[in-house]
Design a protein around this motif. Structure first.
Motif, short mmCIF file in Angstrom:
data_model
loop_
_atom_site.label_atom_id
_atom_site.label_comp_id
_atom_site.label_asym_id
_atom_site.label_seq_id
_atom_site.Cartn_x
_atom_site.Cartn_y
_atom_site.Cartn_z
N LEU A 129 0.83 -1.20 0.00
CA LEU A 129 0.00 0.00 0.00
C LEU A 129 0.86 1.26 0.00
CD1 LEU A 129 -2.94 0.99 0.11
CD2 LEU A 129 -2.74 1.07 2.59
N ILE A 130 2.02 1.18 0.64
CA ILE A 130 2.95 2.32 0.62
C ILE A 130 3.44 2.56 -0.79
CG2 ILE A 130 5.17 3.17 1.46
CD1 ILE A 130 4.75 1.53 3.99
N LEU A 131 3.79 1.50 -1.52
CA LEU A 131 4.25 1.64 -2.90
C LEU A 131 3.21 2.35 -3.76
CD1 LEU A 131 5.99 -1.76 -3.77
CD2 LEU A 131 7.07 0.48 -3.55
N PHE A 132 1.96 1.92 -3.64
CA PHE A 132 0.89 2.51 -4.44
C PHE A 132 0.79 4.01 -4.17
CE2 PHE A 132 -2.14 -1.12 -5.78
CZ PHE A 132 -1.05 -1.91 -6.14
N ASN A 133 0.79 4.38 -2.89
CA ASN A 133 0.60 5.79 -2.53
C ASN A 133 1.84 6.63 -2.84
OD1 ASN A 133 -2.08 6.43 -0.90
ND2 ASN A 133 -1.50 4.33 -0.42
N ARG A 134 3.04 6.10 -2.60
CA ARG A 134 4.25 6.85 -2.90
C ARG A 134 4.39 7.11 -4.40
NH1 ARG A 134 8.93 7.63 -0.67
NH2 ARG A 134 10.12 6.31 -2.12
N HIS A 135 4.02 6.12 -5.20
CA HIS A 135 4.08 6.31 -6.65
C HIS A 135 3.12 7.41 -7.08
CE1 HIS A 135 3.45 5.37 -10.95
NE2 HIS A 135 4.71 5.00 -10.91
N TRP A 136 1.91 7.40 -6.52
CA TRP A 136 0.93 8.45 -6.83
C TRP A 136 1.48 9.82 -6.45
CZ3 TRP A 136 -3.94 8.82 -9.01
CH2 TRP A 136 -4.65 9.99 -8.76
N GLN A 137 2.07 9.92 -5.28
CA GLN A 137 2.57 11.20 -4.79
C GLN A 137 3.76 11.70 -5.62
OE1 GLN A 137 3.26 10.03 -0.75
NE2 GLN A 137 1.16 10.46 -0.09
N HIS A 138 4.45 10.80 -6.30
CA HIS A 138 5.54 11.21 -7.18
C HIS A 138 5.01 11.98 -8.39
CE1 HIS A 138 9.42 10.98 -9.25
NE2 HIS A 138 8.76 10.61 -10.34
N TYR A 139 3.82 11.61 -8.86
CA TYR A 139 3.26 12.21 -10.08
C TYR A 139 2.14 13.21 -9.80
CZ TYR A 139 5.74 8.78 -12.96
OH TYR A 139 6.72 8.04 -13.58
N HIS A 140 1.60 13.23 -8.58
CA HIS A 140 0.46 14.09 -8.27
C HIS A 140 0.70 14.86 -6.97
CE1 HIS A 140 -1.19 10.74 -10.72
NE2 HIS A 140 -1.98 11.66 -11.23
N THR A 141 0.11 16.03 -6.90
CA THR A 141 0.08 16.78 -5.64
C THR A 141 -1.03 16.21 -4.77
OG1 THR A 141 0.85 18.78 -6.77
CG2 THR A 141 -0.20 19.06 -4.61
N ASP A 142 -0.67 15.72 -3.60
CA ASP A 142 -1.65 15.05 -2.75
C ASP A 142 -1.43 15.45 -1.28
OD1 ASP A 142 -3.62 13.38 -1.79
OD2 ASP A 142 -2.45 11.53 -2.00
N PRO A 143 -1.82 16.67 -0.92
CA PRO A 143 -1.60 17.13 0.46
C PRO A 143 -2.37 16.33 1.50
CG PRO A 143 -3.00 18.68 -0.74
CD PRO A 143 -2.48 17.70 -1.74
N ASP A 144 -3.45 15.66 1.07
CA ASP A 144 -4.24 14.87 2.01
C ASP A 144 -3.72 13.44 2.15
OD1 ASP A 144 -5.79 17.06 2.31
OD2 ASP A 144 -7.63 16.20 1.50
N GLY A 145 -2.68 13.09 1.40
CA GLY A 145 -2.20 11.72 1.40
C GLY A 145 -1.42 11.35 2.66
N TRP A 146 -1.02 10.07 2.74
CA TRP A 146 -0.23 9.59 3.87
C TRP A 146 1.14 10.27 3.88
CZ3 TRP A 146 -3.08 6.61 7.00
CH2 TRP A 146 -4.13 5.86 6.45
N ASN A 147 1.73 10.41 5.08
CA ASN A 147 3.07 10.99 5.19
C ASN A 147 4.05 9.93 5.70
OD1 ASN A 147 2.81 10.84 8.01
ND2 ASN A 147 2.09 12.95 8.18
N TRP A 148 5.30 10.33 5.86
CA TRP A 148 6.35 9.38 6.21
C TRP A 148 6.13 8.73 7.57
CZ3 TRP A 148 9.85 6.70 3.79
CH2 TRP A 148 10.30 7.11 2.53
N PRO A 193 -15.76 3.81 1.81
CA PRO A 193 -14.87 4.56 2.71
C PRO A 193 -13.51 3.91 2.92
CG PRO A 193 -17.11 4.54 3.58
CD PRO A 193 -17.11 3.64 2.39
N TRP A 194 -13.46 2.57 2.97
CA TRP A 194 -12.18 1.91 3.15
C TRP A 194 -11.25 2.20 1.97
CZ3 TRP A 194 -13.32 -3.70 5.31
CH2 TRP A 194 -13.96 -3.57 6.54
N VAL A 195 -11.82 2.18 0.77
CA VAL A 195 -11.01 2.44 -0.42
C VAL A 195 -10.54 3.89 -0.44
CG1 VAL A 195 -11.01 2.46 -2.95
CG2 VAL A 195 -12.20 0.63 -1.71
N ILE A 196 -11.41 4.80 -0.02
CA ILE A 196 -11.08 6.23 -0.02
C ILE A 196 -9.91 6.52 0.92
CG2 ILE A 196 -11.93 8.51 0.64
CD1 ILE A 196 -14.69 7.63 -0.36
N TRP A 197 -9.84 5.80 2.05
CA TRP A 197 -8.74 6.02 2.99
C TRP A 197 -7.48 5.26 2.58
CZ3 TRP A 197 -8.15 9.66 6.52
CH2 TRP A 197 -9.27 10.32 7.02
N TRP A 198 -7.64 4.08 2.03
CA TRP A 198 -6.47 3.29 1.64
C TRP A 198 -5.69 3.93 0.50
CZ3 TRP A 198 -8.98 -2.22 1.63
CH2 TRP A 198 -8.57 -2.92 2.77
#
Length: 351
Positions: free
Chosen positions: A39-58, A172-177
């Protein structure tokens, strides 16, 4: 046969020079082989290409990796966002991001974890449009769909758009994941007629793609719901893909996937609880004990070998004045189901 297990994974990293995409760090390699890290890989890859201030942090990523830490990460994010869910920005299909996600994230998982193979490639047509139908199972994140979409893209340069249950877009689970509108940006199409017609009417988004390629599970949600006891047994096919093929004069390309039943083995579905939480299915198995401690493993699956066998093309009718009635469409759908069931039995007999 196209064997997806033949290249060195390290080459993927070396080919990506700085500025040309997402480069795996040591942390990404660790996440690839540590299940709670997918799940970290999916989100980190997204954050590399998109601005996502609401996303997970380190800090929250680090919590993913320890037992029970996901709940603390979820609380941290919820507090950080001011007691609200992540913003749901309008997201449109982005074929360039689909290609980047496939080559930089899906590729190593398909090659070295699922050992994905595309077989009987002589049955692949040279162009679309196509409705690709495949048996769907596993009671987990749709790795059989993602694997087939990647393999078809690699073999033909096609842009493949899967049709999926609306619950997988808005629960909701998908929206948070996952990131906001993640499924739509990657090409997901809701299993609704209006969305299908919209997808078919959009211009071809890639110069290498001649015609729409729609990936469809004719068993619907009944495929994953059948559980371990009825593994490798096809459920009744919906008639909608026959009707859509007839209406739009799009040929059907059947594909049999062997190995998807083992994505989440020994699983059963508790229907009442599944309906209570409003999920399309809710599997229970010994693996669920681990998932309770590591909820980020919700996109993970057991290691298996996914082999996709391409069947002969089913041409569409060309007479615009002859529309199949529901009875004829039903008969045709079940005939195809029987044909694919026979192929599954034969492939399993050869294994």
């Amino acid at each position: 046969m196209i064997n997806q297990h033949s290249e060195d994974l390290l080459n993927t990293q070396l080919e990506n020079t700085p500025g040309e995409g997402y480069i795996f760090s040591w942390f990404d390699w660790f996440c690839l082989w540590y299940p709670p890290g997918w799940l970290i890989l999916f989100n980190r890859h997204w954050q590399h290409y998109h601005t996502d201030p609401d996303g997970w942090n380190w800090l929250e990523y680090g919590l993913f990796l320890i037992p029970g830490g996901f709940y603390l990460a979820l609380l941290s994010r919820w507090l950080r966002l001011g007691f609200r869910p992540p913003h749901q920005e309008v997201g449109e299909f982005d074929p360039k991001y689909q290609q980047a996600f496939g080559s930089e994230i899906i590729r190593p998982i398909v090659k070295y974890y699922f050992q994905g193979e595309l077989q009987q490639v002589e049955n692949l047509p040279s162009t679309g449009p196509l409705i690709v139908v495949m048996n769907h199972a596993g009671m987990c994140f749709p790795w059989d769909f993602l694997t087939l979409g990647y393999l078809l893209s690699e073999a033909k340069g096609w842009v493949v758009q899967p049709i999926a249950s609306p619950a997988l877009f808005e629960h909701p689970w998908v929206i948070w994941w996952l990131p906001p509108k993640w499924s739509q940006v990657l090409g997901g199409v809701r299993a609704e007629l209006d969305d299908f017609e919209t997808a078919m009417g959009q211009p071809t988004p890639n110069a290498n793609t001649q015609g729409k390629i729609i990936l469809y599970a004719p068993e619907g949600i009944r495929g994953p719901l059948k559980g371990w006891r009825r593994r490798n047994q096809l459920e009744k096919f919906d008639v909608s893909f026959i009707q859509l093929s007839d209406r739009y004069h799009i040929p059907i390309l059947p594909i049999v996937c062997i190995g998807s039943e083992f994505l989440h083995p020994w699983a059963v579905n508790f229907t009442k609880l599944q309906r209570l939480v409003k999920l399309p299915f809710l599997p229970f198995s010994p693996l669920m004990l681990v998932l309770i401690l590591f909820p980020s493993m919700g996109i993970w699956a057991m290691r298996t070998r996914l082999r996709c066998f391409i069947q002969p093309l089913e041409p569409a009718g060309l007479d615009t004045h002859s529309k199949k009635g529901r009875t004829v469409a039903y008969q045709q759908a079940q005939q195809l189901r029987e044909k694919l069931q026979l192929q599954i039995n034969q492939f399993l007999g050869k294994s």
